[in-house]
Every structure is written in structure tokens, then in C-alpha cells.
Design a protein around this motif. Structure first.
Motif, PDB file in Angstrom:
ATOM      1  N   LYS A 256      44.806  43.076  40.390  1.00 15.53           N
ATOM      2  CA  LYS A 256      43.697  44.026  40.429  1.00 15.53           C
ATOM      3  C   LYS A 256      42.424  43.369  39.904  1.00 15.53           C
ATOM      4  CE  LYS A 256      46.739  47.984  39.429  1.00 15.53           C
ATOM      5  NZ  LYS A 256      47.050  49.052  38.436  1.00 15.53           N
TER       6      LYS A 256
ATOM      7  N   GLY B 206      40.458  39.371  41.270  1.00 25.07           N
ATOM      8  CA  GLY B 206      41.816  39.889  41.149  1.00 25.07           C
ATOM      9  C   GLY B 206      42.582  39.169  40.063  1.00 25.07           C
TER      10      GLY B 206
ATOM     11  N   GLN C 246      48.521  41.470  36.854  1.00 25.32           N
ATOM     12  CA  GLN C 246      48.809  42.453  35.815  1.00 25.32           C
ATOM     13  C   GLN C 246      50.294  42.390  35.425  1.00 25.32           C
ATOM     14  OE1 GLN C 246      46.121  44.338  34.590  1.00 25.32           O
ATOM     15  NE2 GLN C 246      45.007  42.950  35.965  1.00 25.32           N
TER      16      GLN C 246
ATOM     17  N   THR D  86      51.237  43.615  39.949  1.00 27.62           N
ATOM     18  CA  THR D  86      50.135  43.830  40.879  1.00 27.62           C
ATOM     19  C   THR D  86      48.955  42.922  40.517  1.00 27.62           C
ATOM     20  OG1 THR D  86      49.180  45.609  39.542  1.00 27.62           O
ATOM     21  CG2 THR D  86      50.812  46.231  41.215  1.00 27.62           C
TER      22      THR D  86
END
Length: 249
Positions: A207, A198, A201, A205
Motif C-alpha cells: 500500500k 507502495g 505491509q 499487501t
């Protein structure tokens, strides 16, 4: 060492891109000087190299350590054909206003000062040896173009590496010294493995991001290193196809 054997110095050779590149360039017939802070891990890298190796432990930001690296390389191999300025570090992804000066300076010392010191010593050798010349490859980053959130120390140094690369290429031109910046994105190394789990961003978020095998980076460096010094690969970008770079997510 045979007369035809080329010699490379690789910094940060104890793991990741440095280790992979050392193994790949050794398999291509080069002699390799391995430099890093962790001697035990450098010896593990050396054990996986097919050709002659030299292990020198030290801190890339320490002037005396760097001078010793280049002296020992010349004493053992007699010349130098390639310097891969690979050693690098980052800081935790914390907001700029919470960033201690000590962390910022640590990243500068390793990523920028270390690259300068090694470049300076390599250029001295390249200018005086016969035939004159040599190649330097600087490990830049996608962050030399576009930052990740909360990455001011790392991003600043990688932008500075772009300036170092350009200046080295310009000043080295009359002496057959060439300089490349390789900008690597999401190679699956110990340092970057977290991105597959992860990555923060720009929209806030987190990701998982696409990754690539670091072997491809080593292969690319072997190709660049195989070119004659009359040929320059000035900028080279290699990254996982699915990583967010164009548009950065």
C-alpha cells in the motif's frame, strides 16, 4: 570563523536528510563539515549552504577516513559543537533465510560501526576543547521501535543505535556531552520515496503510505542543536501523521 560561530559535522550529507539538515543548519549560522562517499554531490550540498563549509569525501565505516574527517574539521574551524550521525543504508526486503551475510555486514558497517567511529572521534574533541562539551544527534528510525517486514539488517542496526545513544548520553554526562536519537518516519527522501508508491505491509499487501517533507526534519534538528548543552532532547520522533506506526498497519 567568528568566535560565536558553531561548527557541525554531518555524515551522509550528499542527499536526503543529511543534505536538508546541512542547508538548514548553515542557514541558522553554523559552519558545516559535509561528509559522504560522493564528492560531487557533497559539493552540490555545499553550494546550497549559506555559511562556511568543508567537504570531505570518504566511507563512514573506514576508520582512517573518519579520523581524517575530524582532523580536517578541527584544522579548518578550530572546534566542534555538533555531530549528526546521519549516514545509513539498508538491504533489499528479502526473506531472512535468503539474506547473504555480506549484505547484513554491509548494513552493520555503515549504520553501526560508522556511528561508533564518528561518536568516538567527536567525544575526544568534546572532552578536550574549551568550553568542554558538545552535542551528538543519531539518526535512528521508526524501525528502532517497530520493524517493517523483511528488514532484519536495518532494524537490528537501528535498535543498536538506541543502545549507542543511551551509552553516549550516560558516559558523556560528566563532560557536558549530550546525545539525542531522532526517529524519522516517512520523510520524502530518495531512499524512502518508494514508500509513497507502495510499501509492503505486515499482512502481505502493498500500500502507498503518507509522506512528509524532509524540510521538517531539518528544522527539528536545527531546534535541537540550538539548545544549550545543559539541555538534552533524549528521544525525538517525527513522522508523517498518516504513516502506519502505532499498530504498524
Amino acid at each position: 570563523m567568528t568566535e560565536s560561530t558553531k561548527v557541525a559535522i554531518i555524515t551522509g550529507a550528499s542527499s536526503g536528510i543529511g543534505q536538508t539538515t546541512a542547508i538548514a543548519i548553515s542557514a541558522a549560522g553554523w559552519s558545516v563539515a559535509l561528509f559522504g562517499r560522493r564528492e560531487e554531490l557533497l559539493n552540490e550540498t555545499a553550494a546550497q549552504c549559506k555559511g562556511a563549509t568543508l567537504v570531505v569525501s570518504g566511507d563512514v565505516a573506514d576508520e582512517e577516513h573518519v579520523i581524517r574527517l575530524f582532523n580536517e574539521t578541527i584544522n579548518k574551524f578550530g572546534r566542534l559543537d555538533l555531530l549528526f550521525n546521519n549516514a545509513g543504508t539498508g538491504a533489499p526486503a528479502i526473506p531472512l533465510e535468503d539474506l547473504p551475510l555480506s549484505l547484513f555486514q554491509k548494513v552493520i558497517n555503515t549504520n553501526l560501526i560508522g556511528t561508533f567511529l564518528c561518536t568516538r572521534e567527536a567525544v575526544k574533541i568534546f572532552k578536550r576543547q574549551q568550553p568542554q562539551g558538545g552535542r551528538i544527534i543519531n539518526n535512528g528510525s521508526i524501525s528502532a521501535h517497530t520493524p517493517r517486514p523483511h528488514s532484519a539488517p536495518y532494524t537490528s542496526t537501528k535498535h543498536a543505535i538506541s543502545g549507542m545513544t543511551k551509552s553516549t548520553a550516560l558516559d558523556g554526562r560528566p563532560f557536558n556531552i549530550t546525545c539525542t536519537q531522532i526517529d524519522i518516519g516517512n520523510a520524502h527522501t530518495p531512499m524512502a520515496a518508494r514508500l509513497a508508491v507502495g510499501a509492503l505491509q505486515p499482512d502481505g499487501t502493498t500500500k502507498p503510505e503518507a509522506m512528509m517533507d524532509q524540510k521538517h526534519v531539518g528544522d527539528a534538528i536545527v531546534h535541537i542543536a540550538s539548545l544549550p548543552n545543559e539541555v538534552t532532547v533524549f528521544e525525538f520522533n517525527i513522522m508523517a501523521t498518516g504513516m502506519p506506526f502505532v499498530g504498524r498497519g
